[in-house]
Design a protein around this motif. Structure first.
Motif, PDB file in Angstrom:
ATOM      1  N   VAL A 231      28.699  40.194  91.489  1.00 42.59           N
ATOM      2  CA  VAL A 231      28.195  41.391  90.943  1.00 42.59           C
ATOM      3  C   VAL A 231      29.161  41.797  89.644  1.00 42.59           C
ATOM      4  O   VAL A 231      28.676  42.080  88.452  1.00 42.59           O
ATOM      5  N   ALA A 232      30.555  41.672  90.054  1.00 44.13           N
ATOM      6  CA  ALA A 232      31.302  41.863  88.697  1.00 44.13           C
ATOM      7  C   ALA A 232      31.235  41.217  87.533  1.00 44.13           C
ATOM      8  O   ALA A 232      31.196  41.789  86.456  1.00 44.13           O
ATOM      9  N   GLY A 233      30.924  39.977  87.785  1.00 41.75           N
ATOM     10  CA  GLY A 233      30.638  38.781  86.811  1.00 41.75           C
ATOM     11  C   GLY A 233      29.442  39.264  86.032  1.00 41.75           C
ATOM     12  O   GLY A 233      29.380  38.992  84.797  1.00 41.75           O
ATOM     13  N   THR A 234      28.399  39.560  86.587  1.00 39.70           N
ATOM     14  CA  THR A 234      27.239  39.830  86.043  1.00 39.70           C
ATOM     15  C   THR A 234      27.250  41.155  85.270  1.00 39.70           C
ATOM     16  O   THR A 234      26.763  41.144  83.982  1.00 39.70           O
ATOM     17  N   VAL A 235      28.117  42.169  85.613  1.00 37.39           N
ATOM     18  CA  VAL A 235      28.299  43.099  84.919  1.00 37.39           C
ATOM     19  C   VAL A 235      29.227  42.938  83.478  1.00 37.39           C
ATOM     20  O   VAL A 235      28.695  43.310  82.494  1.00 37.39           O
ATOM     21  N   ALA A 236      30.265  42.371  83.801  1.00 36.73           N
ATOM     22  CA  ALA A 236      31.462  42.355  82.706  1.00 36.73           C
ATOM     23  C   ALA A 236      32.253  40.949  82.676  1.00 36.73           C
ATOM     24  O   ALA A 236      33.219  41.268  82.228  1.00 36.73           O
ATOM     25  N   SER A 237      31.607  39.787  82.919  1.00 40.52           N
ATOM     26  CA  SER A 237      32.287  38.806  82.727  1.00 40.52           C
ATOM     27  C   SER A 237      32.527  38.476  81.093  1.00 40.52           C
ATOM     28  O   SER A 237      31.783  38.683  80.341  1.00 40.52           O
ATOM     29  N   PRO A 238      33.852  38.293  80.791  1.00 41.07           N
ATOM     30  CA  PRO A 238      34.086  38.376  79.410  1.00 41.07           C
ATOM     31  C   PRO A 238      33.724  37.242  78.417  1.00 41.07           C
ATOM     32  O   PRO A 238      33.248  36.185  78.872  1.00 41.07           O
ATOM     33  N   ILE A 239      33.561  37.484  77.140  1.00 39.24           N
ATOM     34  CA  ILE A 239      33.313  36.623  76.410  1.00 39.24           C
ATOM     35  C   ILE A 239      34.629  35.722  75.834  1.00 39.24           C
ATOM     36  O   ILE A 239      35.699  36.124  75.027  1.00 39.24           O
ATOM     37  N   ASN A 240      34.725  34.476  76.680  1.00 39.31           N
ATOM     38  CA  ASN A 240      36.244  33.886  76.409  1.00 39.31           C
ATOM     39  C   ASN A 240      36.123  32.313  76.589  1.00 39.31           C
ATOM     40  O   ASN A 240      37.179  31.838  76.652  1.00 39.31           O
ATOM     41  N   GLY A 241      34.828  31.857  76.300  1.00 38.56           N
ATOM     42  CA  GLY A 241      34.911  30.287  76.019  1.00 38.56           C
ATOM     43  C   GLY A 241      34.774  29.898  77.665  1.00 38.56           C
ATOM     44  O   GLY A 241      35.105  28.418  77.594  1.00 38.56           O
ATOM     45  N   ILE A 242      34.830  30.710  78.572  1.00 32.33           N
ATOM     46  CA  ILE A 242      34.626  30.017  80.053  1.00 32.33           C
ATOM     47  C   ILE A 242      33.468  30.463  80.892  1.00 32.33           C
ATOM     48  O   ILE A 242      33.202  31.538  80.808  1.00 32.33           O
ATOM     49  N   GLY A 243      32.668  29.544  81.359  1.00 27.03           N
ATOM     50  CA  GLY A 243      31.678  30.016  82.141  1.00 27.03           C
ATOM     51  C   GLY A 243      30.462  30.688  81.497  1.00 27.03           C
ATOM     52  O   GLY A 243      29.724  30.269  80.696  1.00 27.03           O
ATOM     53  N   MET A 244      30.406  32.033  81.862  1.00 29.46           N
ATOM     54  CA  MET A 244      29.142  32.885  81.678  1.00 29.46           C
ATOM     55  C   MET A 244      29.761  34.191  81.028  1.00 29.46           C
ATOM     56  O   MET A 244      30.923  34.443  80.935  1.00 29.46           O
ATOM     57  N   ALA A 245      28.909  34.952  80.412  1.00 28.94           N
ATOM     58  CA  ALA A 245      29.219  36.080  80.101  1.00 28.94           C
ATOM     59  C   ALA A 245      28.416  37.217  80.827  1.00 28.94           C
ATOM     60  O   ALA A 245      27.284  37.054  81.055  1.00 28.94           O
ATOM     61  N   GLY A 246      28.817  38.503  81.009  1.00 26.87           N
ATOM     62  CA  GLY A 246      28.111  39.523  81.665  1.00 26.87           C
ATOM     63  C   GLY A 246      27.313  40.468  80.532  1.00 26.87           C
ATOM     64  O   GLY A 246      27.408  40.154  79.338  1.00 26.87           O
ATOM     65  N   VAL A 247      26.603  41.361  81.185  1.00 28.61           N
ATOM     66  CA  VAL A 247      25.841  42.124  80.435  1.00 28.61           C
ATOM     67  C   VAL A 247      26.739  42.945  79.172  1.00 28.61           C
ATOM     68  O   VAL A 247      26.358  43.092  78.109  1.00 28.61           O
ATOM     69  N   ALA A 248      27.870  43.470  79.779  1.00 28.27           N
ATOM     70  CA  ALA A 248      28.511  44.263  78.966  1.00 28.27           C
ATOM     71  C   ALA A 248      29.981  43.717  78.882  1.00 28.27           C
ATOM     72  O   ALA A 248      30.741  44.193  79.572  1.00 28.27           O
ATOM     73  N   PRO A 249      30.283  42.767  78.131  1.00 30.72           N
ATOM     74  CA  PRO A 249      31.456  41.827  78.237  1.00 30.72           C
ATOM     75  C   PRO A 249      32.780  42.685  77.841  1.00 30.72           C
ATOM     76  O   PRO A 249      33.896  41.676  77.943  1.00 30.72           O
ATOM     77  N   ASN A 250      32.711  43.599  77.405  1.00 31.66           N
ATOM     78  CA  ASN A 250      34.029  44.335  76.890  1.00 31.66           C
ATOM     79  C   ASN A 250      34.529  45.553  77.754  1.00 31.66           C
ATOM     80  O   ASN A 250      35.370  46.067  77.584  1.00 31.66           O
ATOM     81  N   VAL A 251      33.557  46.020  78.790  1.00 34.67           N
ATOM     82  CA  VAL A 251      33.820  47.012  79.586  1.00 34.67           C
ATOM     83  C   VAL A 251      35.154  46.686  80.620  1.00 34.67           C
ATOM     84  O   VAL A 251      35.183  45.327  80.914  1.00 34.67           O
ATOM     85  N   THR A 252      35.615  47.512  81.385  1.00 32.94           N
ATOM     86  CA  THR A 252      36.693  47.305  82.109  1.00 32.94           C
ATOM     87  C   THR A 252      36.109  47.518  83.727  1.00 32.94           C
ATOM     88  O   THR A 252      35.214  48.436  84.105  1.00 32.94           O
ATOM     89  N   LEU A 253      36.499  46.398  84.459  1.00 38.24           N
ATOM     90  CA  LEU A 253      36.183  46.283  85.878  1.00 38.24           C
ATOM     91  C   LEU A 253      37.040  46.911  86.938  1.00 38.24           C
ATOM     92  O   LEU A 253      38.297  46.777  86.682  1.00 38.24           O
ATOM     93  N   VAL A 254      36.604  47.988  87.805  1.00 42.08           N
ATOM     94  CA  VAL A 254      37.576  48.416  88.842  1.00 42.08           C
ATOM     95  C   VAL A 254      36.924  48.078  90.147  1.00 42.08           C
ATOM     96  O   VAL A 254      35.696  48.485  90.325  1.00 42.08           O
TER      97      VAL A 254
END
Length: 442
Positions: A231-254
């Protein structure tokens, strides 16, 4: 959801900003105590509820004064009746399973969570930090497989270019945990704010000696189930050249862990996570689960005993108090609608999985529209159903004119894409889509 849905209490009561207070009193009698949540009549009568627990011979384990919830333990079979009779108490409910579990019930994990997992060492040397939002985003290595992101325009040419989210927006994942060391999570993970409100229960989670850390106490950056990390990855996996990116790749996950490794979610950890979110500036929380042991909570279902009705009423009232508290403190509440392929607004429907504690006690019962799936049907919650790549409702997804606020990608077995690998048959990732949209529009 376990639909799956599926603490180390790392810090003391003071760490929870005064909301959670630990106290102790002796438990009379025997070894095998059951844990209960005791809902005070109001926040003003918490001390009276504590006194009622102690007078009944129970032990007070912790107190959530924000909503008036006392977590207590007792081995006395008359405990519930004794405490419920006190005028300072609104209700009592079990908070952990009792009885014994068959060996094959100890691990209720979903194979979909392990499909297509990448070795963490298999990344392509990403820079280890999320994108800076400068508009030069490139597609991530697995972007071609993300029909879900393409469907909602979360792409380099779409929302990533316009608004990939902000670092100061805090996203709370109330789930089975977050693997904060995952290379496609770590850049956006806030370890300091993250908390684990649970402790592994060997009865349902398996032998703690067999855990990766050989402990029942998991740190706040651990997810031994995988659901919350997904779920966390779907929300906010970053754009970093690895794997995938989430919907909002710059927000902070808690990480606000309230779920067991086995996918069960109990009332106490869930309301503690919600009140913590309110007290600590979390902007949005995602809830992809229902609160066990009842899929639908009914106050007056003739198929249930008086004690069962009281327990379900307590779950409804305590959860709603916690939802109201979080919302009053600025938290946007988003939840998956469920995976029973049912119309939640129907006059009647079948519930054949409740109560799921102790395992093996479930029965078929007919419930009415007055019975609530919590927290999804709580007031103030944005509830999300699922669609497949074609835009048609997912075969598993619940729906309902009153309950369904928005739909999001989830998968559909009749669509070419979305089955079987890309299908998410538990609404695992429904909540994160509108959640992330809410975040980037803060």
């Amino acid at each position: 959801m376990r639909r799956s849905r599926k603490t180390a209490a790392l810090l003391s009561a003071a760490t929870l900003v005064g909301t959670l207070v630990s106290t102790h009193s002796p438990v009379s009698g025997a070894a095998e105590a059951t844990t209960y949540v005791v809902l005070a009549d109001s926040a003003a009568t918490v001390d009276g509820a504590i006194a009622a627990v102690e007078e009944a011979g129970g032990r007070v384990d912790r107190v959530n004064r924000a909503i008036g919830l006392v977590t207590a333990s007792s081995s006395d079979t008359s405990f519930v009746a004794a405490v419920s009779a006190n005028t300072d108490v609104a209700g009592v409910a079990r908070d952990t399973p009792i009885g014994s579990t068959p060996a094959d019930a100890a691990q209720r994990r979903d194979t979909v969570e392990n499909e297509g997992r990448l070795d963490a060492a298999g990344g392509n040397g990403g820079n280890g930090s999320g994108d800076d939002g400068d508009g030069d985003e490139a597609a991530e290595p697995l972007a071609a497989f993300q029909w879900d992101m393409q469907m909602i325009g979360a792409t380099p040419e779409g929302s990533y270019d316009e608004q990939p989210g902000r670092r100061d927006v805090l996203v709370g994942i109330i789930d089975t945990g977050i693997d904060g060391n995952h290379p496609d999570i770590a850049p956006n993970f806030n370890r300091d704010l993250s908390r684990n409100f649970t402790r592994d229960i060997e009865l349902i989670d398996g032998d703690c000696a067999d855990e990766p850390d050989q402990s029942c106490d998991d740190a706040a950056d651990v997810d031994e189930d995988g659901h919350g990390t997904h779920v966390a990855g779907t929300v906010a996996s970053p754009i970093n050249g690895i794997g995938m990116a989430g919907v909002a790749p710059n927000v902070t996950l808690v990480n606000l862990r309230a779920g067991q490794d086995s996918g069960f979610f109990f009332l106490g950890p869930t309301v503690d996570a919600l009140t913590y979110a309110g007290d600590n500036g979390i902007d949005v929380v995602n809830m992809s689960f229902f609160i066990d042991p009842w899929l639908y909570n009914c106050r007056n279902n003739s198929a249930d005993s008086a004690a069962e009705q009281a327990e379900q009423a307590t779950i409804i009232d305590a959860t709603q108090r916690a939802l109201d508290y979080a919302r009053a403190h600025g938290v946007t509440l988003i939840a998956a609608l469920g995976n029973e392929h049912q119309d939640l607004g129907a006059a009647s429907k079948t519930d054949d999985i409740s109560p799921d504690f102790p395992p093996g006690t479930e029965r078929v019962r007919t419930v009415t529209n007055d019975c609530l799936d919590m927290p999804t049907e709580g007031n103030g919650v944005i509830s999300v159903s699922a669609v497949g790549p074609s835009g048609k409702k997912s075969d598993f997804s619940n729906h309902g004119l009153e309950q369904n606020d928005v739909a999001a990608p989830g998968g559909f077995f009749r669509d070419f894409i979305g089955t079987p690998l890309n299908r998410r048959p538990e609404n695992l990732i429904l909540g994160p889509y509108p959640k992330a949209v809410a975040l980037i529009n803060e």
